[in-house]
Design an enzyme around this catalytic site. Structure first.
Site, PDB file in Angstrom:
ATOM      1  CD  GLU A  36       1.265  19.109  20.841  1.00 31.39           C
ATOM      2  OE1 GLU A  36       0.316  19.041  20.044  1.00 31.39           O
ATOM      3  OE2 GLU A  36       2.117  20.018  20.809  1.00 31.39           O
ATOM      4  N   GLY A  37      -0.566  13.734  22.900  1.00 30.88           N
ATOM      5  CA  GLY A  37      -1.667  12.796  23.117  1.00 30.88           C
ATOM      6  C   GLY A  37      -1.742  12.391  24.578  1.00 30.88           C
ATOM      7  CG  HIS A  81      -0.565   4.601  32.285  1.00 28.37           C
ATOM      8  ND1 HIS A  81      -1.588   5.479  32.584  1.00 28.37           N
ATOM      9  CD2 HIS A  81      -1.154   3.467  31.846  1.00 28.37           C
ATOM     10  CE1 HIS A  81      -2.751   4.890  32.323  1.00 28.37           C
ATOM     11  NE2 HIS A  81      -2.513   3.676  31.874  1.00 28.37           N
ATOM     12  CB  VAL A 102      -4.643  18.351  30.548  1.00 33.56           C
ATOM     13  CG1 VAL A 102      -4.183  18.440  29.090  1.00 33.56           C
ATOM     14  CG2 VAL A 102      -5.684  17.244  30.706  1.00 33.56           C
ATOM     15  CG  LEU A 103       1.746  18.077  31.194  1.00 31.48           C
ATOM     16  CD1 LEU A 103       3.113  17.627  30.692  1.00 31.48           C
ATOM     17  CD2 LEU A 103       1.868  18.683  32.577  1.00 31.48           C
ATOM     18  CG  ASN A 160       2.603   9.834  32.838  1.00 31.95           C
ATOM     19  OD1 ASN A 160       2.410  10.353  33.924  1.00 31.95           O
ATOM     20  ND2 ASN A 160       1.738   8.978  32.300  1.00 31.95           N
TER      21      ASN A 160
END
Length: 203
Positions: free
Chosen positions: A148-149, A110, A93-94, A108
């Site tokens: 941030e999610g 996915h 988690v960043l 990212n």
């Protein structure tokens, strides 16, 4: 020249796809300046070293608490002076301060068609196990900006992949990588390097 820092936890096949695309000219105006892994045994580090790219291990296990790790991780990223951070199978988690500092400059990959099979707990083979359990006929991969999610940032590219009747999670994972991930991640980086992704950052 777009300076790219790639963060990866495992074998680094997406990293390899990006390096190959740069070497072949599919991706232009781009240089990978650093590879960071949380796993000292990640083969991705060897892939980077083979290409003469700076490779670093920053693991939460080596720090007394998360704040110390976050500070060290952010420092390692900052030192590379990246224009873009690519999360290529990075299972950490960043830090919120990193997301804020590099807002609009982190993407990212996915292994599903977001919003399907994404969010907390959906990573690696778990994504493909869930897709097969649900009985979907089409899956794929998504490149998105990071906020941030979890898997909630603006989508940049998607590519669909057919699910076959006799698929195992491993077989589906391999096909999604080969037909989607290794294709759209380089495409996305090339778009950003050449100015096509900028409008997505402020959505």
């Amino acid at each position: 020249m777009l300076r790219v820092c790639v963060c990866v936890s495992g074998g680094g096949t997406n990293l390899q796809a990006l390096m190959d695309a740069i070497d072949s000219g599919i991706v232009t105006n781009t240089q990978i300046v650093r590879v960071i892994s949380n796993n000292k045994n990640a083969y991705a580090l060897q892939r980077a070293e083979n290409k003469g790219i700076d490779a670093f291990t920053i693991s939460p296990k080596d720090y007394d608490n998360r704040d110390l790790f976050n500070a060290a991780f952010l420092q390692c990223v900052d030192e590379a002076k990246p224009d873009l951070i690519v999360l290529a199978g990075f299972l950490v988690v960043l830090p919120p301060q990193m997301i804020q500092k590099y807002e609009g400059h982190i993407i990212n990959i996915h292994p599903a068609l977001i919003p399907s099979f994404c969010g907390k707990g959906y990573y690696g083979l778990r994504v493909h196990e869930a897709a097969l359990a649900r009985g979907v006929k089409i899956t794929g991969a998504t490149v998105h900006y990071v906020d941030e999610g979890t898997d909630t940032g603006p989508i940049l590219l998607q590519k669909a992949v057919e699910v076959l009747p006799d698929d195992t999670p491993q077989a589906l994972q391999k096909r999604v990588m080969e037909q989607a991930e290794w294709v759209i991640l380089p495409q996305a980086v090339n778009m950003i390097a050449n100015g096509y992704g900028k409008d997505m950052r402020n959505r």
